[in-house]
Scaffold this motif. Sequence first.
Motif, PDB file in Angstrom:
ATOM      1  N   ILE A 199       7.753  54.509   3.247  1.00 26.42           N
ATOM      2  CA  ILE A 199       8.882  54.988   2.424  1.00 26.42           C
ATOM      3  C   ILE A 199       9.234  56.325   2.746  1.00 26.42           C
ATOM      4  O   ILE A 199       8.472  57.343   2.547  1.00 26.42           O
ATOM      5  N   LEU A 200      10.592  56.422   2.804  1.00 25.24           N
ATOM      6  CA  LEU A 200      10.966  57.745   3.223  1.00 25.24           C
ATOM      7  C   LEU A 200      11.652  58.625   2.249  1.00 25.24           C
ATOM      8  O   LEU A 200      11.836  59.687   2.263  1.00 25.24           O
ATOM      9  N   GLU A 201      12.256  57.752   1.350  1.00 27.73           N
ATOM     10  CA  GLU A 201      13.026  58.408   0.018  1.00 27.73           C
ATOM     11  C   GLU A 201      12.652  57.374  -1.135  1.00 27.73           C
ATOM     12  O   GLU A 201      12.799  56.274  -0.804  1.00 27.73           O
ATOM     13  N   LEU A 202      12.609  58.068  -2.271  1.00 31.30           N
ATOM     14  CA  LEU A 202      12.467  57.374  -3.464  1.00 31.30           C
ATOM     15  C   LEU A 202      13.229  58.019  -4.492  1.00 31.30           C
ATOM     16  O   LEU A 202      13.079  59.146  -4.900  1.00 31.30           O
ATOM     17  N   ASP A 203      14.480  57.198  -4.796  1.00 32.57           N
ATOM     18  CA  ASP A 203      15.367  58.043  -5.789  1.00 32.57           C
ATOM     19  C   ASP A 203      16.080  57.092  -6.751  1.00 32.57           C
ATOM     20  O   ASP A 203      16.062  55.920  -6.563  1.00 32.57           O
ATOM     21  N   PHE A 204      16.905  57.855  -7.659  1.00 34.00           N
ATOM     22  CA  PHE A 204      17.534  57.016  -8.547  1.00 34.00           C
ATOM     23  C   PHE A 204      18.969  56.954  -8.124  1.00 34.00           C
ATOM     24  O   PHE A 204      19.826  57.369  -8.688  1.00 34.00           O
ATOM     25  N   LEU A 205      19.052  56.478  -6.980  1.00 38.05           N
ATOM     26  CA  LEU A 205      20.576  56.532  -6.599  1.00 38.05           C
ATOM     27  C   LEU A 205      21.462  57.710  -6.100  1.00 38.05           C
ATOM     28  O   LEU A 205      22.501  57.675  -5.509  1.00 38.05           O
ATOM     29  N   ASP A 206      20.891  58.817  -6.232  1.00 39.86           N
ATOM     30  CA  ASP A 206      21.574  60.055  -6.033  1.00 39.86           C
ATOM     31  C   ASP A 206      21.928  60.125  -4.294  1.00 39.86           C
ATOM     32  O   ASP A 206      20.710  60.197  -3.615  1.00 39.86           O
ATOM     33  N   ASN A 207      22.977  60.326  -3.948  1.00 39.69           N
ATOM     34  CA  ASN A 207      23.096  60.406  -2.425  1.00 39.69           C
ATOM     35  C   ASN A 207      22.525  59.461  -1.709  1.00 39.69           C
ATOM     36  O   ASN A 207      22.095  59.641  -0.550  1.00 39.69           O
ATOM     37  N   LEU A 208      22.407  58.192  -2.104  1.00 41.48           N
ATOM     38  CA  LEU A 208      21.727  57.287  -1.399  1.00 41.48           C
ATOM     39  C   LEU A 208      22.154  56.883   0.098  1.00 41.48           C
ATOM     40  O   LEU A 208      21.358  56.711   1.174  1.00 41.48           O
ATOM     41  N   LYS A 209      23.794  57.092   0.310  1.00 37.65           N
ATOM     42  CA  LYS A 209      24.144  56.659   1.363  1.00 37.65           C
ATOM     43  C   LYS A 209      23.856  57.766   2.442  1.00 37.65           C
ATOM     44  O   LYS A 209      23.156  57.106   3.588  1.00 37.65           O
ATOM     45  N   GLU A 210      23.813  58.909   2.180  1.00 34.95           N
ATOM     46  CA  GLU A 210      23.232  60.101   3.111  1.00 34.95           C
ATOM     47  C   GLU A 210      21.818  59.635   3.590  1.00 34.95           C
ATOM     48  O   GLU A 210      21.501  59.896   4.849  1.00 34.95           O
ATOM     49  N   LYS A 211      21.141  59.565   2.375  1.00 34.09           N
ATOM     50  CA  LYS A 211      19.662  59.346   2.765  1.00 34.09           C
ATOM     51  C   LYS A 211      19.366  58.034   3.582  1.00 34.09           C
ATOM     52  O   LYS A 211      18.504  58.358   4.414  1.00 34.09           O
ATOM     53  N   TYR A 212      19.927  57.071   3.413  1.00 34.30           N
ATOM     54  CA  TYR A 212      19.818  55.654   3.950  1.00 34.30           C
ATOM     55  C   TYR A 212      20.068  55.951   5.662  1.00 34.30           C
ATOM     56  O   TYR A 212      19.329  55.712   6.349  1.00 34.30           O
ATOM     57  N   VAL A 213      21.334  56.514   5.803  1.00 29.82           N
ATOM     58  CA  VAL A 213      21.775  56.831   7.220  1.00 29.82           C
ATOM     59  C   VAL A 213      20.757  57.986   7.771  1.00 29.82           C
ATOM     60  O   VAL A 213      20.344  57.673   8.747  1.00 29.82           O
ATOM     61  N   ALA A 214      20.384  59.041   7.174  1.00 31.03           N
ATOM     62  CA  ALA A 214      19.568  59.965   7.684  1.00 31.03           C
ATOM     63  C   ALA A 214      17.992  59.179   8.260  1.00 31.03           C
ATOM     64  O   ALA A 214      17.574  59.423   9.300  1.00 31.03           O
ATOM     65  N   CYS A 215      17.551  58.489   7.107  1.00 30.05           N
ATOM     66  CA  CYS A 215      16.355  57.649   7.280  1.00 30.05           C
ATOM     67  C   CYS A 215      16.504  56.744   8.510  1.00 30.05           C
ATOM     68  O   CYS A 215      15.626  56.757   9.423  1.00 30.05           O
ATOM     69  N   VAL A 216      17.289  56.032   8.555  1.00 27.51           N
ATOM     70  CA  VAL A 216      17.171  55.049   9.694  1.00 27.51           C
ATOM     71  C   VAL A 216      17.700  55.422  10.795  1.00 27.51           C
ATOM     72  O   VAL A 216      17.141  54.990  11.841  1.00 27.51           O
ATOM     73  N   VAL A 217      18.988  56.061  10.952  1.00 24.29           N
ATOM     74  CA  VAL A 217      19.312  56.677  12.092  1.00 24.29           C
ATOM     75  C   VAL A 217      18.438  57.638  12.849  1.00 24.29           C
ATOM     76  O   VAL A 217      18.099  57.686  13.988  1.00 24.29           O
ATOM     77  N   GLY A 218      17.854  58.482  11.813  1.00 20.89           N
ATOM     78  CA  GLY A 218      17.065  59.665  12.328  1.00 20.89           C
ATOM     79  C   GLY A 218      15.903  58.997  12.896  1.00 20.89           C
ATOM     80  O   GLY A 218      15.281  59.388  14.081  1.00 20.89           O
ATOM     81  N   LYS A 219      15.187  57.951  12.477  1.00 20.26           N
ATOM     82  CA  LYS A 219      14.007  57.312  13.109  1.00 20.26           C
ATOM     83  C   LYS A 219      14.207  56.542  14.049  1.00 20.26           C
ATOM     84  O   LYS A 219      13.587  56.526  15.274  1.00 20.26           O
ATOM     85  N   ASN A 220      15.605  55.893  14.325  1.00 21.25           N
ATOM     86  CA  ASN A 220      15.715  55.064  15.651  1.00 21.25           C
ATOM     87  C   ASN A 220      15.720  56.264  16.739  1.00 21.25           C
ATOM     88  O   ASN A 220      15.646  55.737  18.013  1.00 21.25           O
ATOM     89  N   GLU A 221      16.124  57.484  16.500  1.00 23.42           N
ATOM     90  CA  GLU A 221      16.518  58.363  17.726  1.00 23.42           C
ATOM     91  C   GLU A 221      15.227  58.791  18.258  1.00 23.42           C
ATOM     92  O   GLU A 221      15.144  59.282  19.182  1.00 23.42           O
ATOM     93  N   ASN A 222      14.141  58.633  17.516  1.00 23.45           N
ATOM     94  CA  ASN A 222      12.889  59.152  17.818  1.00 23.45           C
ATOM     95  C   ASN A 222      12.479  58.214  19.091  1.00 23.45           C
ATOM     96  O   ASN A 222      12.627  57.122  19.148  1.00 23.45           O
TER      97      ASN A 222
END
Length: 217
Positions: free
Chosen positions: A194-217
């Motif tokens: 679990i990379l982020e746990l939130d009440f929907l704040d800035n969800l899009k940015e976080k999702y993109v960062a988590c998924v794209v960020g990880k794939n680049e590794n």
Amino acid sequence: MILQVKELSKSYGKKLAVNKISFSVEEGQIFALLGPNGAGKTTTLKCILGLRKEDSGKIYLGGTYAYLPEKKELYKYLTVEKMIEITQNISKMFRKEKAVELINDFKISLKEKIANLSHGMLTQVYISLVFAEDVDIYFLDEPTWGLDPLMRSKVIELVRKMSLEGKTIVYTSHILPEVEKVADVVAIMNHGKILELDFLDNLKEKYVACVVGKNEN
Ligand code: ATP
């Protein structure tokens, strides 16, 4: 709190599917596990429900539950009506009238054979059977997978309605806009964590960062 998961881990052989995740769900919440294919969402649900044995971690589940699996299959040669009857015979919490009402709302004929239903209609019948169980918490694994936009919005509407009736819902999805629409709390999951746990704040940015960020590794 109706559900608490602490440091849950589960491997399949060498594959670490779920890696020390923790989260909790309050009564009446719609809680979404959002993540791409292979993130570990299904394994998490299966460990909570006792369908898989976790390697380590603690799970507290404080209520009765019903489960919509990822692979949605029902007895092909039965009619919808017969399926309702059978479910009633095997489950004490099942409300036949509620199942009929929900299936009617989806405009599906009770006389139809399961084999003749489209994927979307089969999912809607299955969801109706699950929501007809009078339980505290519903676990829905990708309830809108493969549905067209209209069917998807009807399912989302139903999830919201059940929540307004005081039910708790834990569901998985890989569709960000849908999760934004329906969930109260979101856990973003990728590669078993679990990379982020939130009440929907800035969800899009976080999702993109988590998924794209990880794939680049
Ligand atoms: P999907 O939506 O594709 O099912 P998911 O987020 O639900 O994705 P899981 O099904 O929990 O993810 O899978 C997590 C990881 O564990 C994946 O790499 C998957 O290939 C692997 N996995 C899942 N089930 C098994 C199994 N029975 N045996 C071996 N590996 C498995």
